[in-house]
Motif scaffolding. Structure first.
Motif, PDB file in Angstrom:
ATOM      1  N   PRO A 383       0.822  -1.215   0.000  1.00  0.00           N
ATOM      2  CA  PRO A 383       0.000   0.000   0.000  1.00  0.00           C
ATOM      3  C   PRO A 383       0.859   1.269   0.000  1.00  0.00           C
ATOM      4  O   PRO A 383       1.932   1.307   0.602  1.00  0.00           O
ATOM      5  N   THR A 384       0.377   2.276  -0.688  1.00  0.00           N
ATOM      6  CA  THR A 384       1.001   3.597  -0.626  1.00  0.00           C
ATOM      7  C   THR A 384       0.484   4.315   0.608  1.00  0.00           C
ATOM      8  O   THR A 384      -0.724   4.350   0.856  1.00  0.00           O
ATOM      9  N   ILE A 385       1.380   4.866   1.383  1.00  0.00           N
ATOM     10  CA  ILE A 385       1.005   5.558   2.616  1.00  0.00           C
ATOM     11  C   ILE A 385       0.740   7.023   2.286  1.00  0.00           C
ATOM     12  O   ILE A 385       1.632   7.743   1.829  1.00  0.00           O
ATOM     13  N   VAL A 386      -0.498   7.453   2.496  1.00  0.00           N
ATOM     14  CA  VAL A 386      -0.895   8.834   2.210  1.00  0.00           C
ATOM     15  C   VAL A 386      -0.860   9.626   3.512  1.00  0.00           C
ATOM     16  O   VAL A 386      -1.659   9.384   4.419  1.00  0.00           O
ATOM     17  N   LEU A 387       0.081  10.553   3.615  1.00  0.00           N
ATOM     18  CA  LEU A 387       0.197  11.403   4.797  1.00  0.00           C
ATOM     19  C   LEU A 387      -0.702  12.625   4.630  1.00  0.00           C
ATOM     20  O   LEU A 387      -0.765  13.205   3.551  1.00  0.00           O
ATOM     21  N   TYR A 388      -1.371  13.012   5.694  1.00  0.00           N
ATOM     22  CA  TYR A 388      -2.170  14.234   5.605  1.00  0.00           C
ATOM     23  C   TYR A 388      -2.172  14.966   6.940  1.00  0.00           C
ATOM     24  O   TYR A 388      -1.948  14.376   8.006  1.00  0.00           O
ATOM     25  N   CYS A 389      -2.407  16.273   6.862  1.00  0.00           N
ATOM     26  CA  CYS A 389      -2.585  17.104   8.057  1.00  0.00           C
ATOM     27  C   CYS A 389      -3.806  17.981   7.805  1.00  0.00           C
ATOM     28  O   CYS A 389      -4.720  17.568   7.084  1.00  0.00           O
ATOM     29  N   GLN A 390      -3.825  19.184   8.364  1.00  0.00           N
ATOM     30  CA  GLN A 390      -5.005  20.022   8.179  1.00  0.00           C
ATOM     31  C   GLN A 390      -5.055  20.631   6.778  1.00  0.00           C
ATOM     32  O   GLN A 390      -6.079  20.608   6.116  1.00  0.00           O
ATOM     33  N   SER A 391      -3.889  21.158   6.335  1.00  0.00           N
ATOM     34  CA  SER A 391      -3.887  21.817   5.024  1.00  0.00           C
ATOM     35  C   SER A 391      -2.669  21.500   4.166  1.00  0.00           C
ATOM     36  O   SER A 391      -2.617  21.916   3.020  1.00  0.00           O
ATOM     37  N   GLY A 392      -1.684  20.803   4.703  1.00  0.00           N
ATOM     38  CA  GLY A 392      -0.557  20.400   3.871  1.00  0.00           C
ATOM     39  C   GLY A 392       0.833  20.531   4.454  1.00  0.00           C
ATOM     40  O   GLY A 392       1.652  19.615   4.325  1.00  0.00           O
ATOM     41  N   PRO A 393       1.184  21.656   5.100  1.00  0.00           N
ATOM     42  CA  PRO A 393       2.570  21.858   5.525  1.00  0.00           C
ATOM     43  C   PRO A 393       3.127  20.794   6.461  1.00  0.00           C
ATOM     44  O   PRO A 393       4.255  20.340   6.289  1.00  0.00           O
ATOM     45  N   ARG A 394       2.355  20.368   7.451  1.00  0.00           N
ATOM     46  CA  ARG A 394       2.893  19.376   8.391  1.00  0.00           C
ATOM     47  C   ARG A 394       3.108  18.020   7.734  1.00  0.00           C
ATOM     48  O   ARG A 394       4.058  17.295   8.065  1.00  0.00           O
TER      49      ARG A 394
END
Length: 450
Positions: A383-394
């Motif tokens: 699986p590809t791990i999709v990282l996310y935060c509130q809007s992108g920078p973190r």
């Protein structure tokens, strides 16, 4: 930060002043004419030049970012540090050479670069007498290719130290010879000719580190056994830091008015603003700075974090919400890098919570790896791990900390904000089930099982 700048100045003083006193090329005072002016350039240039350069590099990368090749960037960043460093020096010096050549040949750019050439007594501190416009212009052409190609953070650190050391050394008032190495790396013997106040020499030796560039492009000048007698330019530049900041703008405006002076009896037509290069450059820089600072303020990020994220973002592979909805990337698993409180308030499906603070501390890698294995299937791609935060920078910062861990990572563009604009929480299972590492919708909505 100010303390670090002052410490750096003290270290340079301790290193170069004894060197110049023991092996001087010209007999001159340590605290020469305009020494305090150049010390001011050192202290202020660290902040003014770097902020302006960061903004312009961010804007330049924004324009070029759509053409960035993520595969090429990953390949470049995976090479040994020594190979990356050598390549970075060569590529950056090509950019510097042509930026420097433009500064010498484009009249309005020369007005800013002339400040650097106004030095009449060369020493190590002369390296920092650079107008902010000059510094920004040069750094953009020098550094953008390195960011665009994806060189590692370690490579940038080594290159920054190397280029700074060379810059101070080549301006030093020392007669030390480098022998045959003078053809390999820039030395005072090479660079002092660039500052010579004599006809036909000022436009020679334009490279920052590699004389090879001048040899290839026909601007090398290094006569054996000779050195310049006089430095500077044929006309006077006002003394004092603030006068030198203002003078180039005044000269550009004066030159512009003379060039576009109306000789007829007809009233002069007001020239369009877009024809005024200095105003355009200033306006773009101001708007870029306001945009970056405003975004940082709204999203509660420090300026340092924003500067890092803006640049690093162009070396970070991303996937949009629409692309995930269309199944263009599967199988995937989602990892939320926000704080636990934010995760509790709302998160995407069964995404794993691994705060950025844990990732930066090196504690979250195994947790993410085990999570991905949970959704792996035999005889299928990992699986590809999709990282996310509130809007992108973190999430971009998280990617930069994890990219060397052997994980298959991407960042969700726009973070959960972008996701929620298209997918309400009640639809997470419907959207994620076809693309998640496990097709079970039970996993998609029950993070407590993890």
């Amino acid at each position: 930060m100010i303390a670090d700048v002052i410490k750096g100045f003290i270290v340079l003083f301790i290193v170069f002043v004894p060197l110049e006193r023991l092996f001087p090329l010209h007999q001159q005072k340590t605290f020469r004419h305009e020494w305090l002016t150049d010390a001011t350039y050192y202290l202020t240039g660290f902040f003014i030049g770097r902020v302006g350069t960061a903004v312009c590099i961010a804007l330049a990368l924004l324009l070029a970012g759509g053409n960035a090749n993520s595969e090429l960037q990953r390949w470049v960043s995976s090479q040994p540090i020594a190979c990356q460093f050598i390549a970075a020096v060569v590529i950056a010096d090509v950019g510097y050479y042509w930026a420097h050549r433009l500064l010498h040949t484009v009249p309005w750019l020369w007005q800013f670069h002339a400040i650097h050439h106004s030095i009449e007594e060369m020493d190590w501190l002369a390296a920092v007498r650079v107008h902010p416009v000059d510094q920004i212009f040069t750094k953009v052409l020098q550094m953008v290719p390195l960011y665009w190609l994806g060189f590692s953070v370690q490579t940038f650190g080594l290159f920054a130290l190397f280029s700074a050391a060379i810059a101070f050394y080549v301006h030093a008032n020392t007669r030390l010879k480098a022998g045959y190495f003078r053809w390999l790396l820039a030395t005072p013997e090479f660079h002092h000719w660039h500052h010579a106040n004599q006809p036909g020499v000022r436009n020679k030796n334009l490279s920052a580190q590699l004389p090879l560039m001048d040899f290839l492009f026909g601007t090398l000048y290094m006569p054996s056994g000779q050195h310049p007698i006089r430095y500077g330019i044929p006309y006077r530049i006002p003394s004092g830091y603030f006068k030198q900041l203002i003078t180039p703008f005044q000269q550009v405006v004066t030159r512009y008015r003379r060039k576009h002076a109306v000789t007829s009896t007809q009233p002069a037509q007001k020239q369009p603003v877009y024809l005024r290069p200095v105003l355009v450059l200033s306006l773009v820089s101001i708007l870029g700075a306001v945009g970056v600072l405003g975004y940082a303020k709204v999203n509660n990020y420090s300026v340092k974090t924003m500067a890092y994220v803006v640049v690093a973002g162009f070396n970070t592979p991303k996937v949009s919400t629409a692309e995930l909805q269309q199944g263009k990337l599967k199988p995937v698993v989602m990892v939320d890098v926000r704080d636990p409180e934010e995760y509790s308030a709302d998160h995407i499906g069964s995404s794993l919570s691994v705060p950025l603070t844990e990732i930066k501390a090196g504690k979250g890698v195994e947790k993410i790896r085990d999570f991905a294995k949970t959704f792996s299937k035999p005889n299928q791609p990992q699986p590809t791990i999709v990282l996310y935060c509130q809007s992108g920078p973190r999430s971009i910062e998280a990617y930069q900390n994890l990219k060397d861990q052997g994980l298959n990572l991407v960042v969700l563009s726009g973070g959960i904000n972008s996701w929620r604009e298209a997918v309400p929480s009640s639809k997470d299972a419907e959207v994620l089930s076809p693309i998640y590492g496990s097709a079970s919708s039970a996993w998609v909505n029950t993070p407590e099982k993890l």
